[in-house]
Design a protein around this motif. Structure first.
Motif, PDB file in Angstrom:
ATOM      1  N   ALA A  29       0.831  -1.212   0.000  1.00  0.00           N
ATOM      2  CA  ALA A  29       0.000   0.000   0.000  1.00  0.00           C
ATOM      3  C   ALA A  29       0.862   1.257   0.000  1.00  0.00           C
ATOM      4  O   ALA A  29       0.491   2.279  -0.573  1.00  0.00           O
ATOM      5  N   GLY A  30       2.025   1.179   0.621  1.00  0.00           N
ATOM      6  CA  GLY A  30       2.909   2.337   0.717  1.00  0.00           C
ATOM      7  C   GLY A  30       3.529   2.746  -0.602  1.00  0.00           C
ATOM      8  O   GLY A  30       4.120   3.824  -0.704  1.00  0.00           O
ATOM      9  N   GLU A  31       3.412   1.912  -1.630  1.00  0.00           N
ATOM     10  CA  GLU A  31       3.909   2.298  -2.942  1.00  0.00           C
ATOM     11  C   GLU A  31       3.090   3.442  -3.524  1.00  0.00           C
ATOM     12  O   GLU A  31       3.580   4.181  -4.376  1.00  0.00           O
ATOM     13  N   HIS A  32       1.832   3.594  -3.068  1.00  0.00           N
ATOM     14  CA  HIS A  32       0.955   4.627  -3.615  1.00  0.00           C
ATOM     15  C   HIS A  32       0.408   5.578  -2.549  1.00  0.00           C
ATOM     16  O   HIS A  32      -0.011   6.680  -2.884  1.00  0.00           O
ATOM     17  N   LEU A  33       0.364   5.133  -1.300  1.00  0.00           N
ATOM     18  CA  LEU A  33      -0.169   5.978  -0.224  1.00  0.00           C
ATOM     19  C   LEU A  33       0.965   6.654   0.533  1.00  0.00           C
ATOM     20  O   LEU A  33       2.019   6.050   0.749  1.00  0.00           O
ATOM     21  N   ALA A  34       0.724   7.899   0.968  1.00  0.00           N
ATOM     22  CA  ALA A  34       1.730   8.604   1.757  1.00  0.00           C
ATOM     23  C   ALA A  34       1.897   7.928   3.120  1.00  0.00           C
ATOM     24  O   ALA A  34       3.014   7.786   3.610  1.00  0.00           O
ATOM     25  N   GLN A  35       0.803   7.511   3.729  1.00  0.00           N
ATOM     26  CA  GLN A  35       0.827   6.788   5.004  1.00  0.00           C
ATOM     27  C   GLN A  35       0.175   5.430   4.765  1.00  0.00           C
ATOM     28  O   GLN A  35      -1.037   5.335   4.621  1.00  0.00           O
ATOM     29  N   ALA A  36       0.982   4.378   4.752  1.00  0.00           N
ATOM     30  CA  ALA A  36       0.473   3.048   4.399  1.00  0.00           C
ATOM     31  C   ALA A  36      -0.565   2.536   5.398  1.00  0.00           C
ATOM     32  O   ALA A  36      -1.467   1.791   5.033  1.00  0.00           O
ATOM     33  N   GLY A  37      -0.467   2.933   6.656  1.00  0.00           N
ATOM     34  CA  GLY A  37      -1.425   2.492   7.666  1.00  0.00           C
ATOM     35  C   GLY A  37      -2.827   3.024   7.428  1.00  0.00           C
ATOM     36  O   GLY A  37      -3.793   2.521   8.010  1.00  0.00           O
ATOM     37  N   ASP A  38      -2.969   4.051   6.565  1.00  0.00           N
ATOM     38  CA  ASP A  38      -4.286   4.591   6.250  1.00  0.00           C
ATOM     39  C   ASP A  38      -5.181   3.555   5.583  1.00  0.00           C
ATOM     40  O   ASP A  38      -6.398   3.654   5.651  1.00  0.00           O
ATOM     41  N   LEU A  39      -4.590   2.576   4.934  1.00  0.00           N
ATOM     42  CA  LEU A  39      -5.395   1.553   4.270  1.00  0.00           C
ATOM     43  C   LEU A  39      -6.288   0.835   5.271  1.00  0.00           C
ATOM     44  O   LEU A  39      -7.485   0.667   5.041  1.00  0.00           O
ATOM     45  N   PHE A  40      -5.724   0.431   6.405  1.00  0.00           N
ATOM     46  CA  PHE A  40      -6.522  -0.266   7.422  1.00  0.00           C
ATOM     47  C   PHE A  40      -7.485   0.694   8.112  1.00  0.00           C
ATOM     48  O   PHE A  40      -8.633   0.355   8.372  1.00  0.00           O
ATOM     49  N   ALA A  65      -9.109   7.123  -5.245  1.00  0.00           N
ATOM     50  CA  ALA A  65     -10.161   7.736  -6.057  1.00  0.00           C
ATOM     51  C   ALA A  65     -11.048   8.620  -5.185  1.00  0.00           C
ATOM     52  O   ALA A  65     -11.494   9.690  -5.619  1.00  0.00           O
ATOM     53  N   GLU A  66     -11.306   8.178  -3.955  1.00  0.00           N
ATOM     54  CA  GLU A  66     -12.124   8.965  -3.025  1.00  0.00           C
ATOM     55  C   GLU A  66     -11.345  10.131  -2.425  1.00  0.00           C
ATOM     56  O   GLU A  66     -11.868  11.213  -2.269  1.00  0.00           O
ATOM     57  N   ARG A  67     -10.094   9.873  -2.081  1.00  0.00           N
ATOM     58  CA  ARG A  67      -9.271  10.868  -1.391  1.00  0.00           C
ATOM     59  C   ARG A  67      -7.904  10.984  -2.075  1.00  0.00           C
ATOM     60  O   ARG A  67      -6.930  10.385  -1.623  1.00  0.00           O
ATOM     61  N   PRO A  68      -7.813  11.766  -3.121  1.00  0.00           N
ATOM     62  CA  PRO A  68      -6.543  11.867  -3.843  1.00  0.00           C
ATOM     63  C   PRO A  68      -5.428  12.531  -3.025  1.00  0.00           C
ATOM     64  O   PRO A  68      -4.264  12.382  -3.349  1.00  0.00           O
TER      65      PRO A  68
END
Length: 162
Positions: free
Chosen positions: A73-84, A115-118
């Motif tokens: 998830a961290g490959e695309h998200l600034a904070q990978a923990g946001d996924l959970f 898509a929801e939160r760019p």
């Protein structure tokens, strides 16, 4: 005449050589029973230690799986923990039946979240590469030399402003 070499047979001594009034526990069944209790206690202790070790290893595997999901998830998200946090899903939903991380599910949820939160997207470096370089180098003034000092007409000594 009595034979001194034959062993004396005492009806009070049993086959194990234990006399009832010798201070021993008595019957061999009691000794066997205490050995059984000791074995059972040892097996219970070993079982409990094995369970503790199993739980610790399961927790370690779960941490490693979560770290792998966050890495993907961290490959695309600034904070990978946001996924959970933002998807509301737990680790089990990102695992295959064999317990491996399903990267396709992780990527799908990351794409939906972005898509929801760019604004959660991992962005480019937060600095302007043109800043701080000073621009192109300025042409340097000729360096004074002994030859230019003795030339007439132009002063060769640099003039400083006050």
């Amino acid at each position: 005449m009595t034979d001194q070499t034959a062993p004396a047979t005492d009806p009070q001594i049993d086959a194990d050589g234990v006399s009832p009034d010798s201070g021993a526990s008595g019957t061999p069944e009691a000794d066997i029973g205490s050995q059984r209790v000791n074995k059972e206690a040892r097996y219970r202790v070993e079982r409990n230690e094995a369970r503790t070790e199993r739980d610790a290893l399961a927790e370690r595997v779960q941490r490693m799986q979560r770290t792998e999901v966050e890495r993907v998830a961290g490959e695309h998200l600034a904070q990978a923990g946001d996924l959970f946090t933002l998807s509301g899903k737990d680790l089990a939903e990102y695992l295959t039946e064999s317990g491996d991380v399903d990267t396709a599910k992780v990527s799908t949820d990351v794409a939906a979240l972005l898509a929801e939160r760019p604004g959660l997207r991992k962005s480019a470096p937060a600095f302007d590469p043109t800043q701080g370089t000073g621009g192109p180098p300025k042409p340097m003034a000729p360096t004074p030399s002994w030859g230019t000092m003795f030339q007439t007409g132009t002063p060769s000594v640099p003039q400083f402003h006050r």
